[in-house]
Design a protein around this motif. Structure first.
Motif, PDB file in Angstrom:
ATOM      1  N   LEU A 133       0.829  -1.201   0.000  1.00  0.00           N
ATOM      2  CA  LEU A 133       0.000   0.000   0.000  1.00  0.00           C
ATOM      3  C   LEU A 133       0.864   1.251   0.000  1.00  0.00           C
ATOM      4  O   LEU A 133       1.942   1.279   0.594  1.00  0.00           O
ATOM      5  CB  LEU A 133      -0.921   0.012   1.228  1.00  0.00           C
ATOM      6  CG  LEU A 133      -1.897  -1.158   1.365  1.00  0.00           C
ATOM      7  CD1 LEU A 133      -2.683  -1.038   2.658  1.00  0.00           C
ATOM      8  CD2 LEU A 133      -2.827  -1.233   0.171  1.00  0.00           C
ATOM      9  N   GLY A 134       0.355   2.292  -0.621  1.00  0.00           N
ATOM     10  CA  GLY A 134       1.025   3.584  -0.624  1.00  0.00           C
ATOM     11  C   GLY A 134       0.686   4.373   0.622  1.00  0.00           C
ATOM     12  O   GLY A 134      -0.096   3.925   1.478  1.00  0.00           O
ATOM     13  N   PRO A 135       1.231   5.575   0.765  1.00  0.00           N
ATOM     14  CA  PRO A 135       1.040   6.379   1.979  1.00  0.00           C
ATOM     15  C   PRO A 135      -0.416   6.755   2.252  1.00  0.00           C
ATOM     16  O   PRO A 135      -0.808   6.952   3.402  1.00  0.00           O
ATOM     17  CB  PRO A 135       1.897   7.621   1.742  1.00  0.00           C
ATOM     18  CG  PRO A 135       2.267   7.617   0.302  1.00  0.00           C
ATOM     19  CD  PRO A 135       2.128   6.229  -0.195  1.00  0.00           C
ATOM     20  N   THR A 136      -1.232   6.825   1.211  1.00  0.00           N
ATOM     21  CA  THR A 136      -2.643   7.174   1.410  1.00  0.00           C
ATOM     22  C   THR A 136      -3.562   5.955   1.345  1.00  0.00           C
ATOM     23  O   THR A 136      -4.780   6.096   1.278  1.00  0.00           O
ATOM     24  CB  THR A 136      -3.096   8.214   0.359  1.00  0.00           C
ATOM     25  OG1 THR A 136      -2.922   7.662  -0.951  1.00  0.00           O
ATOM     26  CG2 THR A 136      -2.314   9.506   0.500  1.00  0.00           C
ATOM     27  N   GLY A 137      -2.973   4.766   1.323  1.00  0.00           N
ATOM     28  CA  GLY A 137      -3.758   3.535   1.351  1.00  0.00           C
ATOM     29  C   GLY A 137      -4.081   2.933   0.009  1.00  0.00           C
ATOM     30  O   GLY A 137      -4.754   1.914  -0.060  1.00  0.00           O
ATOM     31  N   GLN A 138      -3.608   3.544  -1.073  1.00  0.00           N
ATOM     32  CA  GLN A 138      -3.874   2.968  -2.387  1.00  0.00           C
ATOM     33  C   GLN A 138      -2.959   1.762  -2.620  1.00  0.00           C
ATOM     34  O   GLN A 138      -1.850   1.708  -2.115  1.00  0.00           O
ATOM     35  CB  GLN A 138      -3.685   4.013  -3.516  1.00  0.00           C
ATOM     36  CG  GLN A 138      -2.250   4.336  -3.883  1.00  0.00           C
ATOM     37  CD  GLN A 138      -1.591   5.386  -2.991  1.00  0.00           C
ATOM     38  OE1 GLN A 138      -2.030   5.631  -1.876  1.00  0.00           O
ATOM     39  NE2 GLN A 138      -0.538   5.999  -3.479  1.00  0.00           N
ATOM     40  N   VAL A 139      -3.462   0.796  -3.386  1.00  0.00           N
ATOM     41  CA  VAL A 139      -2.684  -0.406  -3.686  1.00  0.00           C
ATOM     42  C   VAL A 139      -1.623  -0.065  -4.729  1.00  0.00           C
ATOM     43  O   VAL A 139      -1.939   0.409  -5.821  1.00  0.00           O
ATOM     44  CB  VAL A 139      -3.598  -1.539  -4.208  1.00  0.00           C
ATOM     45  CG1 VAL A 139      -2.759  -2.742  -4.627  1.00  0.00           C
ATOM     46  CG2 VAL A 139      -4.615  -1.934  -3.156  1.00  0.00           C
ATOM     47  N   LEU A 140      -0.360  -0.290  -4.365  1.00  0.00           N
ATOM     48  CA  LEU A 140       0.738  -0.045  -5.301  1.00  0.00           C
ATOM     49  C   LEU A 140       1.068  -1.288  -6.104  1.00  0.00           C
ATOM     50  O   LEU A 140       1.378  -1.214  -7.286  1.00  0.00           O
ATOM     51  CB  LEU A 140       1.985   0.426  -4.545  1.00  0.00           C
ATOM     52  CG  LEU A 140       1.870   1.750  -3.779  1.00  0.00           C
ATOM     53  CD1 LEU A 140       3.167   2.066  -3.066  1.00  0.00           C
ATOM     54  CD2 LEU A 140       1.480   2.880  -4.728  1.00  0.00           C
ATOM     55  N   SER A 141       1.007  -2.443  -5.433  1.00  0.00           N
ATOM     56  CA  SER A 141       1.327  -3.690  -6.135  1.00  0.00           C
ATOM     57  C   SER A 141       0.815  -4.884  -5.346  1.00  0.00           C
ATOM     58  O   SER A 141       0.558  -4.787  -4.146  1.00  0.00           O
ATOM     59  CB  SER A 141       2.843  -3.821  -6.352  1.00  0.00           C
ATOM     60  OG  SER A 141       3.502  -3.955  -5.109  1.00  0.00           O
ATOM     61  N   VAL A 142       0.665  -5.995  -6.050  1.00  0.00           N
ATOM     62  CA  VAL A 142       0.344  -7.282  -5.438  1.00  0.00           C
ATOM     63  C   VAL A 142       1.370  -8.268  -5.972  1.00  0.00           C
ATOM     64  O   VAL A 142       1.463  -8.477  -7.181  1.00  0.00           O
ATOM     65  CB  VAL A 142      -1.085  -7.752  -5.789  1.00  0.00           C
ATOM     66  CG1 VAL A 142      -1.365  -9.106  -5.157  1.00  0.00           C
ATOM     67  CG2 VAL A 142      -2.110  -6.723  -5.356  1.00  0.00           C
ATOM     68  N   ALA A 143       2.164  -8.831  -5.075  1.00  0.00           N
ATOM     69  CA  ALA A 143       3.262  -9.693  -5.510  1.00  0.00           C
ATOM     70  C   ALA A 143       3.286 -10.958  -4.664  1.00  0.00           C
ATOM     71  O   ALA A 143       2.829 -10.959  -3.518  1.00  0.00           O
ATOM     72  CB  ALA A 143       4.590  -8.952  -5.379  1.00  0.00           C
ATOM     73  N   PRO A 144       3.823 -12.054  -5.226  1.00  0.00           N
ATOM     74  CA  PRO A 144       3.950 -13.268  -4.415  1.00  0.00           C
ATOM     75  C   PRO A 144       4.863 -13.032  -3.223  1.00  0.00           C
ATOM     76  O   PRO A 144       5.888 -12.374  -3.341  1.00  0.00           O
ATOM     77  CB  PRO A 144       4.584 -14.284  -5.382  1.00  0.00           C
ATOM     78  CG  PRO A 144       4.378 -13.722  -6.745  1.00  0.00           C
ATOM     79  CD  PRO A 144       4.316 -12.233  -6.593  1.00  0.00           C
ATOM     80  N   ARG A 145       4.442 -13.548  -2.073  1.00  0.00           N
ATOM     81  CA  ARG A 145       5.275 -13.459  -0.873  1.00  0.00           C
ATOM     82  C   ARG A 145       6.295 -14.597  -0.927  1.00  0.00           C
ATOM     83  O   ARG A 145       5.926 -15.746  -1.184  1.00  0.00           O
ATOM     84  CB  ARG A 145       4.405 -13.601   0.369  1.00  0.00           C
ATOM     85  CG  ARG A 145       5.135 -13.348   1.680  1.00  0.00           C
ATOM     86  CD  ARG A 145       4.208 -13.652   2.849  1.00  0.00           C
ATOM     87  NE  ARG A 145       3.070 -12.760   2.909  1.00  0.00           N
ATOM     88  CZ  ARG A 145       3.053 -11.608   3.576  1.00  0.00           C
ATOM     89  NH1 ARG A 145       4.143 -11.207   4.221  1.00  0.00           N
ATOM     90  NH2 ARG A 145       1.966 -10.875   3.607  1.00  0.00           N
ATOM     91  N   PRO A 146       7.575 -14.300  -0.708  1.00  0.00           N
ATOM     92  CA  PRO A 146       8.566 -15.378  -0.777  1.00  0.00           C
ATOM     93  C   PRO A 146       8.275 -16.463   0.259  1.00  0.00           C
ATOM     94  O   PRO A 146       7.857 -16.163   1.376  1.00  0.00           O
ATOM     95  CB  PRO A 146       9.901 -14.674  -0.447  1.00  0.00           C
ATOM     96  CG  PRO A 146       9.632 -13.226  -0.389  1.00  0.00           C
ATOM     97  CD  PRO A 146       8.157 -13.010  -0.368  1.00  0.00           C
ATOM     98  N   ARG A 147       8.464 -17.732  -0.140  1.00  0.00           N
ATOM     99  CA  ARG A 147       8.251 -18.860   0.778  1.00  0.00           C
ATOM    100  C   ARG A 147       9.623 -19.365   1.204  1.00  0.00           C
ATOM    101  O   ARG A 147      10.349 -19.975   0.417  1.00  0.00           O
ATOM    102  CB  ARG A 147       7.457 -19.949   0.078  1.00  0.00           C
ATOM    103  CG  ARG A 147       7.096 -21.106   0.990  1.00  0.00           C
ATOM    104  CD  ARG A 147       5.807 -21.734   0.507  1.00  0.00           C
ATOM    105  NE  ARG A 147       5.609 -23.087   0.980  1.00  0.00           N
ATOM    106  CZ  ARG A 147       5.240 -23.388   2.220  1.00  0.00           C
ATOM    107  NH1 ARG A 147       5.069 -22.444   3.108  1.00  0.00           N
ATOM    108  NH2 ARG A 147       5.068 -24.653   2.574  1.00  0.00           N
ATOM    109  N   LEU A 148       9.968 -19.101   2.445  1.00  0.00           N
ATOM    110  CA  LEU A 148      11.297 -19.404   2.967  1.00  0.00           C
ATOM    111  C   LEU A 148      11.281 -20.708   3.760  1.00  0.00           C
ATOM    112  O   LEU A 148      10.233 -21.158   4.230  1.00  0.00           O
ATOM    113  CB  LEU A 148      11.766 -18.258   3.878  1.00  0.00           C
ATOM    114  CG  LEU A 148      11.735 -16.854   3.269  1.00  0.00           C
ATOM    115  CD1 LEU A 148      12.054 -15.813   4.336  1.00  0.00           C
ATOM    116  CD2 LEU A 148      12.695 -16.754   2.101  1.00  0.00           C
ATOM    117  N   ASP A 149      12.473 -21.281   3.942  1.00  0.00           N
ATOM    118  CA  ASP A 149      12.582 -22.457   4.807  1.00  0.00           C
ATOM    119  C   ASP A 149      12.125 -22.131   6.227  1.00  0.00           C
ATOM    120  O   ASP A 149      11.579 -22.983   6.924  1.00  0.00           O
ATOM    121  CB  ASP A 149      14.027 -22.970   4.829  1.00  0.00           C
ATOM    122  CG  ASP A 149      14.354 -23.819   3.620  1.00  0.00           C
ATOM    123  OD1 ASP A 149      13.423 -24.200   2.883  1.00  0.00           O
ATOM    124  OD2 ASP A 149      15.546 -24.106   3.408  1.00  0.00           O
ATOM    125  N   SER A 150      12.361 -20.890   6.659  1.00  0.00           N
ATOM    126  CA  SER A 150      11.933 -20.505   8.012  1.00  0.00           C
ATOM    127  C   SER A 150      10.413 -20.558   8.153  1.00  0.00           C
ATOM    128  O   SER A 150       9.897 -20.907   9.222  1.00  0.00           O
ATOM    129  CB  SER A 150      12.462 -19.115   8.373  1.00  0.00           C
ATOM    130  OG  SER A 150      12.066 -18.159   7.411  1.00  0.00           O
TER     131      SER A 150
END
Length: 201
Positions: free
Chosen positions: A57-74
């Motif tokens: 989200l940007g500073p005013t709450g607008q969606v800037l991007s939607v991206a895959p969240r990395p899946r880590l061993d942790s």
């Protein structure tokens, strides 16, 4: 395993990314994690590759991007320990002859299995005959298509072929995890089923 009342003092509050970068420091945990992964592989579980999405989200709450969240061993390390705790809770309640709210997952219905077979046949992939398909059979398909352009679509169709997981006092096992007993125990502050299990214990 055993259950008891306890008070935990946390030595550090670390992110998944910090733990991932400092695996040497957590070598005993990662060794246990590798043992759990080996057991998961032996059981033959269904491991769908459906990445979570992160909304930026940007500073005013607008969606800037939607991206895959990395899946880590942790991430997987914590997941495997949570699965283990959930199994231990179900086993303990059974041992004590107490009621348990199970997290159950039925095998795919005949109709969904037939639809999945038709879809896979178009890709030149077959499943073992009959209605007694094991999760490892489905996971084998996912490994066949891994790192191919069809992988995301196959994972999505595989997900849609599954029965909906549910809570039940009657244990029918968990198909996807290939477990005979499984409860939700690890999030009593946000899932009521977990709170029921804690109260029963």
């Amino acid at each position: 395993h055993r259950f008891g009342r306890g008070l935990m003092r946390s030595a550090a509050r670390m992110t998944y990314e910090q733990v991932e970068q400092d695996q040497d420091r957590f070598q005993p945990l990662y060794a246990a994690y590798r043992a759990l992964i080996a057991e998961r592989t032996r059981r033959g579980t269904l491991d769908l590759d459906l990445p979570e999405r992160k909304v930026v989200l940007g500073p005013t709450g607008q969606v800037l991007s939607v991206a895959p969240r990395p899946r880590l061993d942790s991430h997987r390390l914590i997941e495997e320990f949570m699965v283990l705790a959930n199994v231990a809770a179900a086993e303990e309640l059974e041992r004590l002859h107490r009621p348990c709210m199970y997290r159950v997952h039925a095998p795919p219905t005949d109709e969904k299995l037939a639809n999945l077979r038709t879809f896979l046949a178009a890709l030149g992939i077959s499943l073992p005959p009959g209605d007694q398909v094991h999760p490892r059979d489905l996971d084998h398909v996912l490994r066949l298509v891994a790192d191919t352009p069809e992988a995301p679509m196959v994972n999505e169709v595989m997900l849609r072929s599954q029965s909906q997981a549910a809570y039940s006092p009657d244990n029918i096992g968990h198909f996807g995890l290939a477990l005979t007993r499984y409860a939700h125990f690890t999030s009593p502050i946000r899932r009521y089923a977990d709170l029921l299990v804690h109260r029963a214990l």
